[in-house]
Structure formats: C-alpha cells, structure tokens
Design a protein around this motif. Structure first.
Motif, PDB file in Angstrom:
ATOM      1  N   ASN A 253       4.991  14.899 -10.407  1.00 24.20           N
ATOM      2  CA  ASN A 253       6.086  15.677  -9.824  1.00 24.20           C
ATOM      3  C   ASN A 253       7.209  16.097 -10.768  1.00 24.20           C
ATOM      4  OD1 ASN A 253       5.154  15.430  -6.919  1.00 24.20           O
ATOM      5  ND2 ASN A 253       5.235  13.301  -7.585  1.00 24.20           N
ATOM      6  N   SER A 254       7.148  15.645 -12.015  1.00 26.36           N
ATOM      7  CA  SER A 254       8.183  16.046 -12.974  1.00 26.36           C
ATOM      8  C   SER A 254       7.674  15.805 -14.381  1.00 26.36           C
ATOM      9  CB  SER A 254       9.471  15.241 -12.756  1.00 26.36           C
ATOM     10  OG  SER A 254       9.279  13.898 -13.171  1.00 26.36           O
ATOM     11  N   GLY A 255       8.398  16.356 -15.336  1.00 18.27           N
ATOM     12  CA  GLY A 255       8.062  16.114 -16.733  1.00 18.27           C
ATOM     13  C   GLY A 255       8.216  14.645 -17.091  1.00 18.27           C
ATOM     14  N   THR A 256       9.285  14.042 -16.601  1.00 17.13           N
ATOM     15  CA  THR A 256       9.523  12.617 -16.859  1.00 17.13           C
ATOM     16  C   THR A 256       8.335  11.781 -16.395  1.00 17.13           C
ATOM     17  OG1 THR A 256      11.925  12.820 -16.685  1.00 17.13           O
ATOM     18  CG2 THR A 256      11.001  10.651 -16.220  1.00 17.13           C
ATOM     19  N   GLU A 257       7.876  12.071 -15.182  1.00 17.84           N
ATOM     20  CA  GLU A 257       6.766  11.300 -14.627  1.00 17.84           C
ATOM     21  C   GLU A 257       5.480  11.526 -15.436  1.00 17.84           C
ATOM     22  OE1 GLU A 257       6.288  12.123 -10.421  1.00 17.84           O
ATOM     23  OE2 GLU A 257       4.593  10.740 -10.349  1.00 17.84           O
TER      24      GLU A 257
ATOM     25  N   CYS B 267      13.972  14.046 -30.267  1.00 18.53           N
ATOM     26  CA  CYS B 267      13.011  14.468 -29.243  1.00 18.53           C
ATOM     27  C   CYS B 267      13.375  13.816 -27.918  1.00 18.53           C
ATOM     28  CB  CYS B 267      11.585  14.059 -29.612  1.00 18.53           C
ATOM     29  SG  CYS B 267      10.885  15.040 -30.949  1.00 18.53           S
ATOM     30  N   TYR B 268      13.331  14.597 -26.868  1.00 17.03           N
ATOM     31  CA  TYR B 268      13.611  14.088 -25.515  1.00 17.03           C
ATOM     32  C   TYR B 268      12.316  14.078 -24.728  1.00 17.03           C
ATOM     33  CZ  TYR B 268      15.496  13.936 -20.724  1.00 17.03           C
ATOM     34  OH  TYR B 268      15.766  13.610 -19.425  1.00 17.03           O
ATOM     35  N   HIS B 269      12.084  12.988 -24.025  1.00 24.77           N
ATOM     36  CA  HIS B 269      10.837  12.878 -23.261  1.00 24.77           C
ATOM     37  C   HIS B 269      11.095  12.506 -21.810  1.00 24.77           C
ATOM     38  CE1 HIS B 269       8.686  13.327 -27.021  1.00 24.77           C
ATOM     39  NE2 HIS B 269       9.364  12.331 -27.539  1.00 24.77           N
ATOM     40  N   GLY B 270      12.240  12.920 -21.274  1.00 23.74           N
ATOM     41  CA  GLY B 270      12.569  12.523 -19.914  1.00 23.74           C
ATOM     42  C   GLY B 270      13.285  11.191 -19.934  1.00 23.74           C
ATOM     43  N   HIS B 271      13.688  10.728 -18.736  1.00 23.56           N
ATOM     44  CA  HIS B 271      14.542   9.532 -18.695  1.00 23.56           C
ATOM     45  C   HIS B 271      13.734   8.254 -18.494  1.00 23.56           C
ATOM     46  CE1 HIS B 271      14.454   9.304 -14.233  1.00 23.56           C
ATOM     47  NE2 HIS B 271      14.334  10.611 -14.326  1.00 23.56           N
TER      48      HIS B 271
ATOM     49  N   ILE C 170       5.527  12.977 -29.632  1.00 21.93           N
ATOM     50  CA  ILE C 170       6.432  13.958 -30.253  1.00 21.93           C
ATOM     51  C   ILE C 170       6.495  15.212 -29.386  1.00 21.93           C
ATOM     52  CG2 ILE C 170       4.560  14.952 -31.682  1.00 21.93           C
ATOM     53  CD1 ILE C 170       6.735  15.365 -33.910  1.00 21.93           C
ATOM     54  N   GLU C 171       7.650  15.850 -29.381  1.00 21.60           N
ATOM     55  CA  GLU C 171       7.715  17.229 -28.919  1.00 21.60           C
ATOM     56  C   GLU C 171       7.238  18.042 -30.119  1.00 21.60           C
ATOM     57  OE1 GLU C 171      11.344  18.967 -26.865  1.00 21.60           O
ATOM     58  OE2 GLU C 171      12.169  17.098 -27.588  1.00 21.60           O
ATOM     59  N   PRO C 172       6.049  18.619 -30.073  1.00 17.21           N
ATOM     60  CA  PRO C 172       5.560  19.341 -31.249  1.00 17.21           C
ATOM     61  C   PRO C 172       6.473  20.509 -31.607  1.00 17.21           C
ATOM     62  CG  PRO C 172       4.134  19.723 -29.341  1.00 17.21           C
ATOM     63  CD  PRO C 172       5.105  18.654 -28.941  1.00 17.21           C
TER      64      PRO C 172
ATOM     65  N   ALA D 193      12.746  20.821 -28.746  1.00 14.19           N
ATOM     66  CA  ALA D 193      13.614  21.873 -28.195  1.00 14.19           C
ATOM     67  C   ALA D 193      14.630  21.307 -27.212  1.00 14.19           C
ATOM     68  CB  ALA D 193      12.756  22.945 -27.517  1.00 14.19           C
ATOM     69  N   ASN D 194      14.953  20.016 -27.351  1.00 16.58           N
ATOM     70  CA  ASN D 194      15.935  19.414 -26.458  1.00 16.58           C
ATOM     71  C   ASN D 194      17.169  18.930 -27.196  1.00 16.58           C
ATOM     72  OD1 ASN D 194      15.072  19.088 -23.480  1.00 16.58           O
ATOM     73  ND2 ASN D 194      13.187  18.758 -24.631  1.00 16.58           N
ATOM     74  N   ASN D 195      17.214  19.180 -28.488  1.00 16.65           N
ATOM     75  CA  ASN D 195      18.356  18.751 -29.294  1.00 16.65           C
ATOM     76  C   ASN D 195      18.494  19.787 -30.393  1.00 16.65           C
ATOM     77  OD1 ASN D 195      20.202  17.328 -30.908  1.00 16.65           O
ATOM     78  ND2 ASN D 195      19.338  15.383 -30.243  1.00 16.65           N
TER      79      ASN D 195
ATOM     80  N   GLU E 115       4.430  18.401 -24.220  1.00 16.91           N
ATOM     81  CA  GLU E 115       4.552  19.865 -24.146  1.00 16.91           C
ATOM     82  C   GLU E 115       5.206  20.300 -22.833  1.00 16.91           C
ATOM     83  OE1 GLU E 115       2.817  22.481 -26.344  1.00 16.91           O
ATOM     84  OE2 GLU E 115       0.956  21.464 -26.943  1.00 16.91           O
ATOM     85  N   VAL E 116       6.099  19.455 -22.316  1.00 14.82           N
ATOM     86  CA  VAL E 116       6.775  19.818 -21.064  1.00 14.82           C
ATOM     87  C   VAL E 116       7.544  21.133 -21.238  1.00 14.82           C
ATOM     88  CG1 VAL E 116       8.580  19.132 -19.424  1.00 14.82           C
ATOM     89  CG2 VAL E 116       6.863  17.460 -20.159  1.00 14.82           C
ATOM     90  N   ILE E 117       8.126  21.333 -22.416  1.00 12.65           N
ATOM     91  CA  ILE E 117       8.885  22.572 -22.627  1.00 12.65           C
ATOM     92  C   ILE E 117       8.033  23.640 -23.331  1.00 12.65           C
ATOM     93  CG2 ILE E 117      10.051  22.399 -24.871  1.00 12.65           C
ATOM     94  CD1 ILE E 117      12.715  22.690 -23.333  1.00 12.65           C
ATOM     95  N   SER E 118       7.172  23.220 -24.268  1.00 12.06           N
ATOM     96  CA  SER E 118       6.420  24.193 -25.073  1.00 12.06           C
ATOM     97  C   SER E 118       5.122  24.642 -24.412  1.00 12.06           C
ATOM     98  CB  SER E 118       6.112  23.597 -26.457  1.00 12.06           C
ATOM     99  OG  SER E 118       5.466  22.337 -26.339  1.00 12.06           O
TER     100      SER E 118
HETATM  101  C1  LIG Z   1      12.344  18.691 -19.668  1.00  9.04           C
HETATM  102  C2  LIG Z   1      11.552  17.759 -20.498  1.00  9.04           C
HETATM  103  C3  LIG Z   1      11.116  16.509 -20.023  1.00  9.04           C
HETATM  104  C4  LIG Z   1      11.550  15.968 -18.686  1.00  9.04           C
HETATM  105  O1  LIG Z   1      11.072  16.752 -17.643  1.00  9.04           O
HETATM  106  P1  LIG Z   1      11.793  16.637 -16.211  1.00  9.04           P
HETATM  107  O2  LIG Z   1      11.000  17.559 -15.357  1.00  9.04           O
HETATM  108  O3  LIG Z   1      13.199  17.073 -16.429  1.00  9.04           O
HETATM  109  O4  LIG Z   1      11.682  15.232 -15.798  1.00  9.04           O
HETATM  110  C5  LIG Z   1      10.315  15.747 -20.826  1.00  9.04           C
HETATM  111  N1  LIG Z   1       9.915  16.170 -22.039  1.00  9.04           N
HETATM  112  C6  LIG Z   1      10.306  17.363 -22.537  1.00  9.04           C
HETATM  113  C7  LIG Z   1       9.812  17.795 -23.866  1.00  9.04           C
HETATM  114  C8  LIG Z   1      11.141  18.187 -21.780  1.00  9.04           C
HETATM  115  O5  LIG Z   1      11.544  19.352 -22.290  1.00  9.04           O
END
Ligand SMILES: *Cc1c(COP(=O)(O)O)cnc(C)c1O
Length: 430
Positions: A115-119, A143-147, A205-207, A210-212, A240-243
């Motif tokens: 249901n989300s990128g975090t999940e 790199c951000y990977h959700g909370h 890794i975020e290849p 794009a979150n910082n 690859e949640v963003i890419s």
């Molecule tokens: C947005 C993002 C997440 C988190 O996704 P959410 O849907 O906000 O939980 C995780 N990883 C990356 C690379 C993101 O850009």
C-alpha cells in the motif's frame, strides 16, 4: 496573493494533526509560512482553497506522471468504484496490472502489491533477510527509503530539512543492524563488507537518489555494487519508489542496464492512489508467504480501485514515445533556465535526469553526496520558493526535494514557468 482560507484551514489542522499535517514535508517548515490547502488539480495545474492557481512541479512528490486528474485514470476509478471498493479476495485487476508490468520489465519475474513505498521497502528488506539468513543491511547517506525503523538512520528528505539524523523511537538494536555509508565511495563499501562480510543481507540504494537533492551516481559505482554483491552473496536492492516508471519504464535498472536482486516500487505504480510493490526473480519471490517463510500481508493490498488507477497510468506510460516526450520537455525546461543562469553568472543550476529535476544554488558541476550540499544555500531556496509561488509556480517546500515534469505540462506551461524562474533568479541575484 490571498491565503486567508488556507491559513484558516491550517489553524484548524494544527488542532487535529501534529504540525497540522499528515506528512511532515507538507508543513512548509523549511520555507516559512503556512502550507497551501489544495482544492483541486487539473493537468499541470493546482488550485488552492483561496482560488489561486499554480503550475505544479511537485506533482505529489512523484506519482502524477500524467498530471492531475488524467481522463483515463479518472474514468477507470469511476467505473471500478461502482462495483465495490475491497473484497479481501483476489480480483482480475491485480493480474492485469502485474502482467502489464512484468511483461515489460526485464528485471522482475514476480511481484507483490502493498500500500505504500515504505511498506514495499520494509517488505523487501525482510525478504532479503529471509532469503540470505543474514541480519545487517547497508544503506547510503542521503538515500531515503520510507520511515522504516531500520532505515531511519541518517535518512534524507524531510529529515534533512528538519536537521535530525534519525528518528526518536527507533530501538538502538535496529540501528545497529544498519550500516550507513557515503554514496559514490567504493572503498567505504569494500571496508564495510570486509568487516561484516557474512552478516550482510542486502545493499539498499536509491539508484537515482532523489530525496535529498538529486545525487546522480555514476553507472560505474552501481556496477561496482552489483559485482561486489554477486561475489559476496549479498542481495542488491534497488529502491525504485521514485525512479521506477519515471526515468523510463524499467526505471534506473533499465536506464543503467544493471540487474538488482530486489526492486521496490511506489508512487507512479498506483496512478495517484496508495500502491507500492516489490518484485524479484521467481526464485527469490518464492520465499514470500504463502509460498515461503517470509510473512507479509495486507487487508487492502491489491485494492481494486487502486489497481484500476495503476493500470490506466501504466498503460499510458507504455505508449509510444511517452518517455521521449517527457525527456524532450524536461531537457528544454532545464536547459533554458541553466543557460540563463550561466549567461548571468548566477551560482544556480538545475540537475536533471529524465523528468526529475532539482534546483540547487551551487557552482559545482556535480553533487554526488549529501555532504556536498551547501546548507547555507537553503536561504536562497526559501526566497526562490516564495518568489515562484507569487508568480504562480508551485515546487515542493524544501530545497532537498526534487521536482517533476508530467505528460500534462504543455509547452505554454513550461514557457511561463521558465519566465517565472528567470524573474525570481534575477530578484535573488540582482
Ligand atoms: C517516496 C519514497 C519512499 C516512501 O514511499 P511512501 O509511499 O511515501 O511510503 C521510499 N523510497 C523512496 C526512494 C521514495 O522516493
């Protein structure tokens, strides 16, 4: 610009939600003032509660690759919702979206919707641990990977803005399982692997980080990660949640031609509704319940309305020339602003890959690590953000956030936005 109604709504919201918001980066903390409450979106435009209109480059932080309320997504949602919103039983729509993705993506054979990128990331990390029988993970600073608990270690985005390096409430024991390394640093990776060799489940890794800011990495570094993971029995996890579906249908894996072991998706995959997913080979995915011992479940996972929205959006992404068109628009937009800044001698640059861009007050040719970002430049970002709002251009309220160009941005929208950028920069540097 009148903001009376947004201000009133925010006063109310503050009594209801921490900081008045349901996700911290929305709070305008980094740029000052109050957030705008959005009433509706149409194409590349959003309209706030006071009736102000903006050309939107935030695009909900990435999901809206077709812009706001695209006809095919709206009609798919309308048709589907009439038949019920959730069943807790499979629907054909899940098969259809999955098949559309898998048959056009060389790097995954099986997928699981969440249901989300975090999940998606959280579940993918569990899968890496379950598959390898190891506990530690390597992630990269910036790199951000959700909370996710074990990934809230020197994470980026809202956190970088708020100036904290990790979250309260994350047990030390989890933090201990996470090794955080600088991006673009092969030696640091080699050293960490030497030290923890047989304990490392995955390198995540975020290849395309794009979150910082947008910390574009060399293909060489990503290939190095692939090779060392292969030789050490470590899983390479591309977040690859963003890419994903953004820099091309096959995301960064396709752009660089590097095959990760696990990929997480989010944002674009749900057509603007809450969907995430993770995918891998048949063999790796066979570890996931009910086939295997890695448990992961969800009451609303594969939700039919969200699947219908995802299908409509993904289908559009697969149409001829879709990414070429985005590339052309984004290159023109960034190129014009960069040429202007350069001619004027301004310390300002737009970094870009495909339709993702990042505005940076810098003279550097490249920024590959979060530590290379000049924190003092954020004062200029704050001024730019306000100046653009006044000129009808909306970008995310933090200098660490990237912007997006969608199918809906017309050449007229982009021309107006370029003019607004030029005026704003002249104001700042003039
Ligand atoms: C947005 C993002 C997440 C988190 O996704 P959410 O849907 O906000 O939980 C995780 N990883 C990356 C690379 C993101 O850009």
């Amino acid at each position: 610009m009148k903001r009376t109604i947004s201000d009133q709504l925010f006063e109310k919201a503050k009594t209801l939600f921490p900081g008045g918001v349901n996700s911290p980066v929305r709070a305008f903390k980094a740029v000052g003032g109050h957030p705008l409450f959005i009433e509706r979106g149409e194409g590349a435009h959003i309209y706030d509660a006071d009736g102000n209109g903006f050309i939107d480059f935030c695009c909900s932080y990435g999901p809206l690759i077709l812009g706001h309320a695209p006809a095919e997504v709206v009609s798919a949602v309308n048709e589907t919702v009439k038949k019920g919103t959730t069943f807790g039983a499979p629907t054909k729509l899940e098969n259809e979206l999955a098949e559309m993705i898998i048959s056009n993506h060389s790097y995954i054979e099986k997928i699981r919707f969440v249901n989300s990128g975090t999940e998606a990331v959280m579940s993918g990390v569990r899968l890496a641990r379950g598959y390898t029988g190891r506990d530690k993970i390597i992630k990269f600073e910036g790199c951000y990977h959700g909370h996710v608990d074990s990934l809230m270690v020197n994470a980026g985005s809202g956190l970088a803005t708020l100036g904290t390096s990790s979250s309260a409430g994350v047990p030390e024991a989890y933090v201990k399982e996470t090794i955080v390394l600088p991006l673009h640093d092969e030696d640091a990776v080699k050293k960490a692997i030497e030290e923890y060799k047989d304990d490392i489940a995955c390198i995540i890794i975020e290849p395309i980080p794009a979150n910082n800011g947008l910390l574009l990495q060399d293909k060489k570094f990503l290939q190095f990660l692939r090779d060392i993971c292969t030789s050490e029995g470590i899983m390479l996890f591309f977040d690859e949640v963003i890419s994903g579906f953004r820099v091309g249908f096959e995301g960064a894996a396709g752009l660089y031609g590097i095959a990760p072991d696990i990929i997480s998706f989010g944002k674009i995959i749900g057509g603007g509704l809450p969907v995430g997913a993770y995918g891998a080979s048949n063999e790796i995915m066979s570890c996931v319940a009910p086939d295997g011992p890695v448990y992961q479940a969800g009451t609303l996972s594969g939700n039919p309305v969200a699947m219908a929205a995802g299908k409509a959006q993904i289908k559009a992404c697969l149409s001829d020339g879709f990414y070429e068109n985005l590339e052309r628009k984004a290159a023109g937009f960034a190129g014009e602003i960069n040429a202007f800044a350069e001619a004027k001698g301004y310390a300002f640059k737009i970094f870009r890959v495909g339709s993702i861009f990042w505005v940076a007050f810098t003279e550097k040719e490249a920024i590959v690590r979060s530590s290379d970002i000049d924190q003092n430049s954020m004062a200029n970002f704050k001024t730019l953000h306000g100046a653009l709002l006044e000129r009808g251009v909306y970008i995310g309220p933090s200098g660490f956030e990237v912007g997006f160009i969608s199918r809906a941005h017309s050449s007229d929208d982009l021309k107006k936005a370029v003019a607004a950028f030029k005026e704003s920069l002249e104001m700042i540097f003039g």
